[in-house]
Design an enzyme around this catalytic site. Structure first.
Site, PDB file in Angstrom:
ATOM      1  N   ASP A  92     -15.667   3.836 -16.741  1.00 46.50           N
ATOM      2  CA  ASP A  92     -13.783   3.487 -16.555  1.00 46.50           C
ATOM      3  C   ASP A  92     -14.771   3.789 -14.261  1.00 46.50           C
ATOM      4  OD1 ASP A  92     -11.822   3.395 -14.718  1.00 46.50           O
ATOM      5  OD2 ASP A  92     -10.739   4.751 -15.356  1.00 46.50           O
TER       6      ASP A  92
ATOM      7  N   ASP B 151     -10.465  -1.522 -10.067  1.00 44.39           N
ATOM      8  CA  ASP B 151     -11.154  -0.519 -11.130  1.00 44.39           C
ATOM      9  C   ASP B 151     -10.428  -1.129 -12.436  1.00 44.39           C
ATOM     10  OD1 ASP B 151     -10.200   1.583 -12.952  1.00 44.39           O
ATOM     11  OD2 ASP B 151      -8.664   2.302 -11.977  1.00 44.39           O
TER      12      ASP B 151
END
Length: 642
Positions: free
Chosen positions: A309, A113
């Site tokens: 992201d 992430d």
């Protein structure tokens, strides 16, 4: 964050610490030239756990051949950490990699992430943590674990003895716990020495974090708790990392922590660390079918601007941009529009495009993103579509309106089969379209997955799918859809004596059934052998209901076995998979289908009468769990950075 989107609905107070503000300035103490000469990059291979296509390669272009030579010539001294990435965007909404923490090491599956700035795993003391893939971290079992003691630079626990952290995400999930420091390593194949790092030991989690299969998060964002910042501060890698996700249909991928030689035709966008604490790009225009959406560049510059992201599944555009994009995509389609897979969302879906991903460009338009300096990133249909989970050959738009928020957030779907380099030192992000499942060959790293059978091999292909496992025991596996499996057998070794195991054979059988997601009646223990203090067991998985095991079910079973994802309680000891085999179904076509044909004819009239009603009820009452979006998406909310 690796769920549907990375963070939160309400702007909360950010507590900056000495030397670390929420909106960071460029790091001045580390230079590319000094780091590139004395630090090593960690190269981490990423694989799907359930690849569903046998297409593993694409023709090697002159650019690819040149890139391969550059990598071979410049990266020979780089340290490589060979780690697989499991799961995928469609099934789980995220990718995970394996991280080892502590002495002796405890292993965890963590969501990769770039939108999170802390790495965390469930702690053994957690009173509100879900049932995840691996056992919780036990600080008392690690001889090198140290709590991060309370100071003026952090929020403290009620006893004022240990620093704490807290994170919230857009889908209303949260994670909180204490901070600890321990040895972190990236697998046995990593040439980079294990490093001490600060991480979160969860004491509470809610929402999707509680329910997900993955253990936790590997935070690659900007911030003092980020694993990237910690490794860069130690001088062991340069200030850059790269991610490469596989496509809609093809497994494989890679993650590189540290610098690497870049393709000569990689396109870049400036990424301003002052503008936003998140990884942003300068998106100025979107073209559909070579036609501009005629939007002002300011549309993509609201609030946090355009955020990239890796932990977010889909893409989210401000209202004006979303409406223009949706209209441009749907304007010239000749496909039938159908309801989406989940009645809770007004997904825009179309049927009739078939299942061949490379052919989707014949049905859906090409898209181009144009950056601030005019460089262009082409997007194929797999970069903005996802498969309909209920209708074969149907696809849905994976780009949504970001509520009323003006932020543009681009998730993993946008960068399928794209090498993305987060060049933090030079404040830019690079993009290069490629086959991510084949990236290892271009990196000259010999960790290619076990070859899948060709569709032209017929029955003989199955004979090639029963190898004895290598010492690592990890195989990337898939089966062509036309194969019908009669029996799956495998030999498993348990580090307990047979006399200790014998009273628990029933429990062992039930455990195998649960872990492989089959009925207990399908599990048969056919042979036991004593090997010193260990027990060798041969297991057979037989069909249930039908007279064969589908290729999808067989792929799932073999993947869980070869990836060592079975969890045994302590009384069964450690286990290792020795070998596995599959036997094709020997029934003729008429044997397999005659009963179904007879039954089908008998109930045809009833089905015709009630089909529409039954399908409607089934569709609107069933809800897929993993692959979904939220009404508004934001990067991670920094409640309490360290």
């Amino acid at each position: 964050m690796g769920l549907s989107a990375s963070l939160l609905l309400v702007s909360l107070l950010i507590l900056p610490l000495a030397g670390d503000a929420a909106f960071r300035t460029p790091r001045s103490s580390v230079t590319w030239s000094s780091m590139a000469g004395n630090s090593e990059a960690m190269v981490l291979p990423l694989f799907f756990s359930h690849p569903n296509s046998t297409r593993r390669s694409t023709p090697s272009s002159p650019v690819i051949r040149s890139y391969r030579r550059d990598l071979q010539g410049k990266s020979s001294s780089a340290a490589n950490a060979h780690m697989r990435l499991y799961d995928d965007l469609l099934t789980n909404g995220y990718y995970t990699t394996r991280l080892l923490i502590g002495t002796p090491p405890q292993e965890f599956a963590l969501i990769v992430d770039s939108g999170s700035t802390v790495t965390y795993v469930p702690c053994s003391s957690c009173e509100q943590c879900g049932n995840h893939q691996d056992p919780r971290f036990q600080p008392d079992m690690s001889s090198t674990y140290e709590p991060v003691r309370c100071s003026i630079d952090c929020t403290c626990n009620p006893d004022n003895t240990q620093c704490t952290y807290e994170r919230q995400y857009a889908e209303m999930s949260s994670s909180s716990g204490v901070l600890g420091e321990d040895i972190v390593s990236f697998g046995k194949e990593s040439a980079l020495a294990p490093q001490k790092a600060v991480f979160g030991c969860e004491t509470s989690e809610t929402g999707d974090l509680f329910n997900q299969h993955a253990d936790g998060i590997m935070g690659l964002g900007r911030g003092r708790l980020s694993i990237m910042d910690q490794l860069v501060d130690k001088g062991v890698i340069s200030d850059s990392f790269s991610l490469c996700y596989g496509g809609m249909d093809i497994g494989g991928g890679a993650m590189v922590l540290g610098g690497m030689p870049l393709p000569i035709d990689m396109v870049f966008s400036r990424s301003d660390p002052v503008r936003s604490p998140y990884y942003n790009i300068e998106l100025r225009e979107i073209q559909v079918s070579r036609k501009s959406l005629h939007l002002s560049p300011s549309v993509f510059d609201g609030k946090h601007g355009t955020i990239l992201d890796s932990g977010t599944t889909f893409a989210y555009l401000p209202k004006e941009a979303f409406v223009a994009f949706k209209d441009a995509i749907t304007r010239n389609l000749r496909l039938k529009q159908i309801p989406g897979p989940d009645p809770n969302y007004k997904d825009i879906c179309f049927s009739g495009a078939g299942s061949d991903i490379p052919q989707l460009s014949k049905f859906f338009p090409d898209v181009v993103m144009i950056f601030g300096d005019g460089q262009k990133l082409p997007l194929s249909p797999e970069n903005y579509l996802f498969r309909h989970s209920r209708v074969h050959g149907a696809y849905c738009l994976g780009v949504f309106q970001n509520g009323n928020d003006p932020t543009t957030l681009l998730g993993g779907i946008i960068v399928r089969n794209t090498l993305v380099t987060y060049d933090r030192h030079n404040q830019r992000i690079g993009f290069w379209k490629t086959n991510c499942s084949e990236l290892w060959k271009r990196l000259n790293i010999d960790v290619a997955p076990y070859p899948a059978p060709s569709a032209s091999n017929n029955g003989n292909a199955l004979e090639n799918l029963s190898p004895a496992l290598s010492p690592s025991g990890l195989q990337n596996f898939n089966l062509p859809g036309q194969y019908k499996i009669g029996v799956i057998t495998f030999d498993i070794s348990l580090s307990v004596e047979y006399s200790d195991l014998e009273p628990h054979i029933k429990d062992f059988t039930e455990l195998i059934a649960r872990e492989l997601q089959v009925d207990i009646s399908q599990v048969h223990l056919t042979h036991f052998a004593r090997t010193g203090n260990s027990t060798l067991i041969r297991c057979a998985i037989s069909p249930s209901g039908s007279d064969f095991i589908s290729s999808t079910a067989a792929t799932r079973i073999i993947s869980r076995l070869t990836e060592h994802r079975i969890q045994f309680p302590a009384n069964f000891g450690n286990y290792s998979l020795v070998k596995w085999d599959i036997e094709p179904s020997k029934r003729s076509w008429w044997q397999e289908h005659l009963q179904g044909i007879v039954v089908g004819v008998a109930v045809a009239v009833v089905v015709v009468i009630f089909l529409s009603t039954l399908l409607t009820l089934y569709f609107w009452r069933s809800k897929p769990g993993a692959y979904r979006h939220v009404n508004a998406a934001f990067p991670e909310q920094e409640l309490q950075p360290m």
